[in-house]
Design a protein around this motif. Structure first.
Motif, mmCIF file in Angstrom:
data_model
loop_
_atom_site.group_PDB
_atom_site.id
_atom_site.type_symbol
_atom_site.label_atom_id
_atom_site.label_comp_id
_atom_site.label_asym_id
_atom_site.label_seq_id
_atom_site.Cartn_x
_atom_site.Cartn_y
_atom_site.Cartn_z
ATOM 1 N N ILE A 155 16.871 5.843 8.352
ATOM 2 C CA ILE A 155 15.586 5.362 8.931
ATOM 3 C C ILE A 155 14.347 5.061 7.661
ATOM 4 C CG2 ILE A 155 14.980 7.444 9.831
ATOM 5 C CD1 ILE A 155 14.200 4.249 11.997
ATOM 6 N N VAL A 156 14.435 6.204 7.100
ATOM 7 C CA VAL A 156 13.424 6.355 5.894
ATOM 8 C C VAL A 156 13.374 5.065 4.945
ATOM 9 C CG1 VAL A 156 12.438 7.574 4.203
ATOM 10 C CG2 VAL A 156 13.778 8.748 5.930
ATOM 11 N N GLU A 157 14.703 4.800 4.582
ATOM 12 C CA GLU A 157 14.885 3.650 3.787
ATOM 13 C C GLU A 157 14.448 2.277 4.504
ATOM 14 O OE1 GLU A 157 18.516 4.082 1.751
ATOM 15 O OE2 GLU A 157 18.317 2.127 0.890
ATOM 16 N N LYS A 158 14.625 2.138 5.522
ATOM 17 C CA LYS A 158 14.220 1.150 6.473
ATOM 18 C C LYS A 158 12.940 0.931 6.723
ATOM 19 C CE LYS A 158 18.300 0.074 9.700
ATOM 20 N NZ LYS A 158 18.405 0.252 11.042
ATOM 21 N N VAL B 35 -0.340 1.164 -3.152
ATOM 22 C CA VAL B 35 0.499 1.896 -2.391
ATOM 23 C C VAL B 35 1.913 1.151 -2.334
ATOM 24 C CG1 VAL B 35 0.818 2.267 0.126
ATOM 25 C CG2 VAL B 35 -1.412 2.151 -0.708
ATOM 26 N N PHE B 36 1.914 -0.130 -2.615
ATOM 27 C CA PHE B 36 3.355 -0.883 -2.751
ATOM 28 C C PHE B 36 3.803 -0.105 -3.996
ATOM 29 C CE2 PHE B 36 5.496 -4.127 -5.240
ATOM 30 C CZ PHE B 36 6.197 -4.696 -4.319
ATOM 31 N N SER B 37 3.203 0.004 -5.087
ATOM 32 C CA SER B 37 4.017 0.764 -6.085
ATOM 33 C C SER B 37 4.521 2.206 -5.602
ATOM 34 C CB SER B 37 3.097 0.892 -7.291
ATOM 35 O OG SER B 37 3.051 0.002 -8.233
ATOM 36 N N ALA B 38 3.796 2.994 -5.064
ATOM 37 C CA ALA B 38 4.298 4.235 -4.517
ATOM 38 C C ALA B 38 5.378 4.015 -3.619
ATOM 39 C CB ALA B 38 3.186 5.121 -3.745
ATOM 40 N N ALA B 39 5.343 3.027 -2.757
ATOM 41 C CA ALA B 39 6.375 2.956 -1.711
ATOM 42 C C ALA B 39 7.686 2.354 -2.708
ATOM 43 C CB ALA B 39 6.000 1.717 -0.867
ATOM 44 N N SER B 40 7.542 1.580 -3.770
ATOM 45 C CA SER B 40 8.736 1.244 -4.509
ATOM 46 C C SER B 40 9.169 2.228 -5.157
ATOM 47 C CB SER B 40 8.389 -0.086 -4.936
ATOM 48 O OG SER B 40 7.444 0.164 -6.056
#
Lengths: 134, 183
Positions: B4-7, B35-40
């Motif tokens: 679920i985390v990956e999704k 934030v996009f960078s941190a998520a990636s």
């Protein structure tokens, strides 16, 4: 409105405590880059945080970038010289135990080079006077 | 099965990328990009590439953000003084709740020209506002009549006059009249 920039005492105190931690973390990433994730590039990028913090605390301090630029070029020459010397003189075959030392030396040099380069880029952005009125 | 985390991270990547493009303010866009960078970076870790994740976290979400923000600081700010001498004072709460259509139009103009609108609300007289420095336009409200003062040398002012001229009818329906004085 454009308030005059002054350093906050809280920021100053906290960052003074943070400097050694940042250096330690950067050095850790550079030195463990051989066997773990990390390396010269990432560690060097972490080390730039020191200069950025300093800019946050003392934004009006006059800085000379000439030393950093010179160091950047000298390190580049060192990296190229070391890599070509090792390759041309086939040091790795003659002294196999030098392998680890060589990798570490290149890592450290790349770390310093990246931190110098990114510092120059950051201050170029930060110090350019834009179209502001005062 | 994909955890679920990956999704969640995949969905958040799309959401933040979309928000970074769609938001009209550049500063917000930079923050969404961070934030996009941190998520990636998290996604890279989950995909088994910790080296790339470290580089993404350090460069994408910190250094690039700081450089963008410091570059934006040098960015031209369009200062609008909004004065209404009939009012006693302006309170923060009323400002948030009620913004008039003229100021919204000026802000829309600034956004379209990549300027950062900075509105200063005041109840001072026109003369005292005039004596201050650093303004680009002064908007004076007298009931439904808005008078916009601008300086000849500021090339944005003429464009703004043309922009608001196009909206005259729309504002007229709301009971507002706009006059432009270029000095």
């Amino acid at each position: 409105m454009n308030e005059e920039k002054h350093s906050s005492e809280i920021l100053e105190d906290i960052l003074q405590f943070m400097y050694p931690l940042i250096i330690l973390f950067g050095a850790y990433i550079i030195l463990t880059g051989l066997s773990q994730p990390g390396g010269g590039f990432q560690g060097g990028a972490v080390l730039v945080a020191i200069f950025m913090c300093r800019y946050l605390v003392y934004p009006d301090e006059v800085r000379s970038m000439s030393l950093t630029k010179r160091l950047d070029k000298i390190i580049l020459i060192f990296i190229l010289a070391l890599a070509s010397a090792i390759m041309l003189m086939s040091f790795r075959e003659v002294f196999p135990f030098m392998n680890k030392i060589y990798n570490m030396a290149i890592g450290i040099l790349i770390g310093i080079k990246v931190s110098c380069g990114l510092t120059v880029i950051f201050f170029t952005f930060a110090e350019i006077k834009g179209g502001e009125e005062d | 099965m994909m955890p679920i985390v990956e999704k969640t991270l995949y969905v958040s990547l799309i959401v933040f990328a979309f928000m970074a493009i769609q938001t009209p303010k550049l500063r917000r866009s930079v923050i969404f990009l961070a934030v996009f960078s941190a998520a990636s970076a998290f996604v890279y870790i989950l995909l088994g590439a910790p080296d790339a994740a470290l580089a993404e976290a350090v460069i994408g979400s910190t250094i690039a953000t700081v450089i963008y923000l410091s570059a934006l600081q040098k960015y031209k700010v369009f200062t609008v003084y909004y004065t209404n001498e009939k009012r006693r004072e302006y309170r923060q709460t009323t400002l948030i709740r009620r913004r008039n259509a003229v100021l919204n139009d000026i802000e829309a103009f600034c956004t379209s020209r990549d300027l950062e609108a900075q509105v200063v609300y005041t109840t001072e007289s026109l003369e005292s506002v005039h004596s201050k420095r650093g303004w680009d336009i002064v908007v004076r409200r007298d009931e439904g009549v808005f008078t916009v003062y601008g300086l000849q040398q500021n090339y944005h002012v003429e464009e703004l006059a043309a922009f608001l001229g196009g909206k005259k009818k729309e504002l007229g329906n709301m009971g507002y009249t706009i006059r432009f004085i270029i000095e």
